[in-house]
Write an enzyme that holds these catalytic residues in place. Sequence first.
Site, short mmCIF file in Angstrom:
data_model
loop_
_atom_site.label_atom_id
_atom_site.label_comp_id
_atom_site.label_asym_id
_atom_site.label_seq_id
_atom_site.Cartn_x
_atom_site.Cartn_y
_atom_site.Cartn_z
N LYS A 149 0.94 -1.62 0.17
CA LYS A 149 0.08 0.60 -0.16
C LYS A 149 1.11 1.32 -0.08
O LYS A 149 0.11 2.27 -1.02
CB LYS A 149 -1.29 -0.22 1.55
CG LYS A 149 -1.77 -1.14 1.01
CD LYS A 149 -3.19 0.02 0.09
CE LYS A 149 -3.84 -1.81 0.18
NZ LYS A 149 -5.21 -1.70 -1.20
N LYS A 170 -4.79 -14.66 -12.79
CA LYS A 170 -6.30 -15.10 -12.42
C LYS A 170 -6.99 -13.79 -12.56
O LYS A 170 -6.69 -12.45 -13.54
CB LYS A 170 -6.35 -15.21 -10.88
CG LYS A 170 -5.19 -14.31 -10.00
CD LYS A 170 -5.19 -14.35 -8.78
CE LYS A 170 -5.51 -13.64 -7.51
NZ LYS A 170 -6.59 -13.48 -6.54
N LYS A 178 -11.45 -8.35 -10.44
CA LYS A 178 -11.97 -7.06 -10.87
C LYS A 178 -10.40 -6.05 -11.20
O LYS A 178 -10.77 -4.91 -11.86
CB LYS A 178 -12.33 -6.50 -9.33
CG LYS A 178 -11.89 -6.40 -8.56
CD LYS A 178 -13.02 -5.47 -7.41
CE LYS A 178 -13.29 -7.32 -6.76
NZ LYS A 178 -12.11 -7.83 -6.07
P1 ADP Z 1 -10.26 -9.52 -7.09
O1 ADP Z 1 -8.74 -9.45 -7.50
O2 ADP Z 1 -11.25 -9.55 -8.03
O3 ADP Z 1 -10.11 -7.93 -6.04
P2 ADP Z 1 -10.28 -10.16 -3.93
O4 ADP Z 1 -9.24 -9.46 -4.00
O5 ADP Z 1 -11.22 -9.19 -3.35
O6 ADP Z 1 -10.53 -10.28 -5.70
O7 ADP Z 1 -10.88 -12.06 -3.44
C1 ADP Z 1 -11.41 -11.94 -2.85
C2 ADP Z 1 -11.72 -13.75 -2.15
O8 ADP Z 1 -12.11 -14.17 -3.94
C3 ADP Z 1 -10.60 -13.70 -2.17
O9 ADP Z 1 -11.04 -15.04 -1.21
C4 ADP Z 1 -9.41 -15.00 -3.06
O10 ADP Z 1 -9.14 -15.83 -2.77
C5 ADP Z 1 -10.37 -14.85 -3.86
N1 ADP Z 1 -10.52 -14.60 -5.56
C6 ADP Z 1 -10.28 -13.87 -6.33
N2 ADP Z 1 -9.78 -13.97 -7.43
C7 ADP Z 1 -9.65 -15.44 -7.77
C8 ADP Z 1 -9.56 -16.26 -8.91
N3 ADP Z 1 -9.30 -15.71 -9.89
N4 ADP Z 1 -9.48 -17.45 -8.88
C9 ADP Z 1 -9.96 -17.99 -7.10
N5 ADP Z 1 -9.89 -17.15 -5.79
C10 ADP Z 1 -10.00 -16.09 -5.74
#
Ligand code: ADP
Length: 333
Positions: free
Chosen positions: A113, A196, A199
């Site tokens: 951060k 992966k 968002k």
């Molecule tokens: P993003 O990467 O979209 O910001 P977050 O970090 O908010 O997603 O993730 C919220 C939850 O979803 C976490 O527990 C994370 O492990 C799971 N998660 C997010 N993206 C994936 C993915 N592509 N595959 C598997 N689990 C995911």
Amino acid sequence: MVKEITVSGVRPTGKQHLGNYFGAVVNFVKMQEVFNGYFFVADYHSLTTHPKAADLHANVRQIIVEYLACGVDPNKCTLYLQSDVPQIPELYLIFNMFAYLGELERAATFKEKVRSQPENVNAGLLTYPVLMAVDIIIHRAAKVPVGKDQQQHLEMTRDFVTRFNNLYQVEYFPEPQAFNFDSNLVSIPSLDGEGKMSKSKGEQTCIYLTDEPEALRKKIMRATTDSGPTMPHSAKPIAVQNLFDLMKLVSPPETVSFFEEKYNDCSIRYGDMKKALAEDMIRFLTPIREKIVEVSSNEKLLTEIIGDGGSKARENATQTLKDVREIIGIKSF
Ligand code: ADP
Ligand code: TRP
């Protein structure tokens, strides 16, 4: 039999994508059958990045709606907002005295951060791990389902707990451990063939649970592929492998093997494969999308669920705080 307590928090990031669904929500739904689960939305945590007030509330609401639509059952677990449990900030204040500047500065998430938002390195970011530790120990939980990126926070939680227990010569808090409910952790790939689904990579690379059929078709048809195999049985480039991986999640096995064969004899047409994937994805997501609309329109139900969840969480938290005040010698006259 008394069920083991587990706590899990999700940051209010708004609408959920397929990665969130298979990586987190499905786990919640399975866990509620086995554990005494406390699932909450970490709305105080999100203030560290200064969201707009209206966005924050909309995002909190969206997450709750989508979790409920996906099968999180308030009769089987306690679903609540962090900000509805004032005992959490109170215990956070106390635990800030057991967290040292050096260790907080060394947290990987803090360093990240400092790099990504140098204009807003606030004290809340520094003490994020303390608040997270308190989220867990407020329910005296021993198991926390988190991914790899949260392992360091769990280690810090154990350090704070050990310090507290040692300082006051008690064995009050258990040392919480990270655990995976499913041994095979999934990682859902992005539609752009790189890494992966996330968002932060933008709307077009993410399949959202709320995507309408037409939007889904467009996104999937635009997914990255290559010009096709030229040698039978050649290895798949990542982007193509990703499409197969997505297909395995939502299509019948016959469909997957049909396109595997086509790939292996070099007759595959990615357009056909994407069309099949899009239709299966639509079939998979339609009931979820419809349920999201239904839950979202039921304000009374949402108010009731979050109200009840908050009461249950406060009940447990009140006992913890009462015990802690006694242990540390805070006594009112
Ligand atoms: P993003 O990467 O979209 O910001 P977050 O970090 O908010 O997603 O993730 C919220 C939850 O979803 C976490 O527990 C994370 O492990 C799971 N998660 C997010 N993206 C994936 C993915 N592509 N595959 C598997 N689990 C995911
Ligand atoms: N830090 C977690 C994340 O970014 C969210 C979170 C906050 C959490 N408090 C928690 C997770 C307590 C598990 C337990 O995903």
